[in-house]
Write an enzyme that holds these catalytic residues in place. Structure first.
Site, PDB file in Angstrom:
ATOM      1  N   HIS A 226       0.803  -1.216   0.000  1.00  0.00           N
ATOM      2  CA  HIS A 226       0.000   0.000   0.000  1.00  0.00           C
ATOM      3  C   HIS A 226       0.837   1.269   0.000  1.00  0.00           C
ATOM      4  CE1 HIS A 226      -3.349  -2.698   1.024  1.00  0.00           C
ATOM      5  NE2 HIS A 226      -4.125  -1.732   0.590  1.00  0.00           N
ATOM      6  N   GLY A 227       2.072   1.198   0.417  1.00  0.00           N
ATOM      7  CA  GLY A 227       2.888   2.397   0.388  1.00  0.00           C
ATOM      8  C   GLY A 227       4.221   2.223   1.078  1.00  0.00           C
TER       9      GLY A 227
END
Length: 473
Positions: free
Chosen positions: A320-321
């Site tokens: 996700h990041g």
């Protein structure tokens, strides 16, 4: 370009649909590929070259894997292809983050070498699709696509290109070869798209403004603001991402391509295990089939099962990041999944006690979204501490910015969003809106869609559009 941009709604989308629907055979895939590359170039400029390279590289390696005899060279070719995909993803998404952490530990200045990297939008999605394609060929689950144009249309398909769902080639192969073009699919797809756009511009964007007002000064946040902000973000991220999925599914259906569902009332779950069967289904299914099961799944003993869960959710968070907040968010979910297995065993996803939704699942998920939303671990710590600081003298203080937001329309939108916490598991507004041919409810559906189109048109033209949250992934 985003789906709520007037340029997309009133120019790109109608022109694209006209071209795609009028053409057939190879021309159908060619039009999708050309339009998708234009769409991506409009969004990412010169980085479109990276997408084109991914298309050609994965197609070529897929053909080679198909033609290779069984043996270690075929296995090594697959590993090389997977590693090449992951290397590109790692460079663009994680190089700066990794170098920054090395700098902090050793006092170096390595991160400066990667400071100018621009993250290509949607790289996590089309990279995972390329990897699944290669693995499925090696497993014999699908044959390599002989047409570069058709494969390019699949990997770059613009409705889901930059924010998912993660579409596997084996699920859409037949539709790209023989698109399901019909008036029913055109009407149902348009209805699904409008429903998703309404979720985005009416509920997600409104909830996002409330969340931003509460999270803007995390060091000064109060008990009430922390919970209001966390609740608002919980509403925002669901309606933003599920709304995008609705729109992608809707456009895909209009183009004759059936994209699988990506959400199924996740906030109606009783346990976190069930939540992950209903939230971002394409991602959780990808990690299950291409990582969790190859690691041994739950067949290699209790300790290894817990290890596998921890690895999967560590990587889910990292997917996700490139930030410690996302990694902690993934580990947080992994820890609770392990706790559920310790308490209930493999049946954790089949628990149906509705009271667990309110006393367990929702509090855990809402708290976890604080980690996801915060800009740093320190900011998340401030908010989480405020969420338990009920005795603070300023516990009920709310930011001044909220007063301007407390208009009747915004409060109605936020209330409508809050209904997702009490909805039954088997009700899906998107599926209902896209149904065709059921005369008993056609009048209700038509009335809803007319209202939805009117509201969406007013909001799109009267307000600034905001990017979808998952564009950064």
């Amino acid at each position: 370009m985003v789906f709520s941009d007037p340029a997309f709604l009133f120019a790109f989308l109608p022109i694209s649909l006209a071209l795609i629907l009028l053409l057939s055979g190879k021309a159908h895939s060619l039009s999708i590929l050309a339009l998708s590359l234009v769409f991506y170039y409009w969004t990412s400029g010169a980085l479109t070259v990276l997408l084109a390279a991914s298309i050609f590289g994965n197609w070529l390696l897929g053909r080679q894997l198909q033609d290779m005899p069984e043996g270690r060279w075929r296995d090594w070719s697959l590993r090389a292809g997977v590693c090449a995909n992951l290397a590109v993803l790692a460079y663009f998404k994680y190089a700066w983050f990794i170098a920054g952490n090395i700098d902090a530990l050793l006092g170096w200045d390595a991160s400066g070498l990667f400071a100018t990297i621009i993250l290509p939008i949607g790289i996590s999605f089309f990279t995972f699709q390329g990897i699944s394609y290669l693995i499925d060929i090696r497993r014999g689950d699908v044959e390599a696509e002989p047409s570069l144009i058709r494969f390019g249309a699949y990997l770059s398909f613009f409705p889901q290109l930059i924010a998912g769902p993660i579409v596997r080639y084996r699920d859409v192969r037949d539709d790209f070869r023989a698109p399901q073009i019909s008036l029913d699919n055109l009407a149902g797809g348009a209805s699904r798209f409008v429903h998703g756009l309404l979720k985005k511009v009416l509920i997600a964007d409104t909830a996002g403004r409330f969340a931003d007002a509460c999270f803007n000064a995390p060091a000064e946040i109060s008990f009430a603001a922390a919970w209001l902000g966390a609740l608002a973000f919980t509403i925002q991220i669901y309606f933003d991402f599920s709304g995008y999925s609705d729109m992608a599914i809707g456009i895909g259906r209009m183009c004759g391509i059936r994209i699988r569902e990506n959400f199924c009332r996740p906030y109606s779950s009783a346990t976190l295990t069930e939540f992950w069967r209903r939230w971002h289904i394409s991602l959780s299914g990808w990690f299950r089939d291409y990582l969790y099961i190859p690691l041994g799944g739950n067949r290699a003993g209790t300790i290894r099962t817990y290890r596998n869960l921890a690895i999967v959710f560590l990587l889910t968070g990292a997917w996700h990041g490139a930030a410690w907040t996302f990694i902690l968010w993934g580990l947080f979910h992994g820890a609770f999944l392990i706790i559920e297995r310790l308490a209930v065993g493999a049946r954790a996803g089949d628990v149906h006690a509705i009271w667990l939704r309110f006393v367990y699942l929702l509090p855990v998920v809402i708290i976890s979204w604080v980690l996801f939303r915060a800009d740093s671990v320190a900011d998340a710590g401030h908010v989480l501490l405020a969420m338990v600081s009920l005795t603070d003298p300023a516990a009920w203080h709310l930011p001044e910015a909220l007063h301007a937001l407390a208009t009747p329309l915004n409060l109605i939108a936020l209330t409508l969003g809050g209904l997702v916490f009490v909805m039954p598991k088997d009700v899906s507004g998107g599926v209902w809106a896209a149904q065709t041919g059921r005369t008993g409810v056609e009048a209700w559906r038509l009335s809803y869609l007319l209202v939805a189109v009117s509201v969406v048109t007013v909001l799109v033209l009267a307000t600034d559009f905001s990017p979808f949250l998952y564009f950064q992934f």
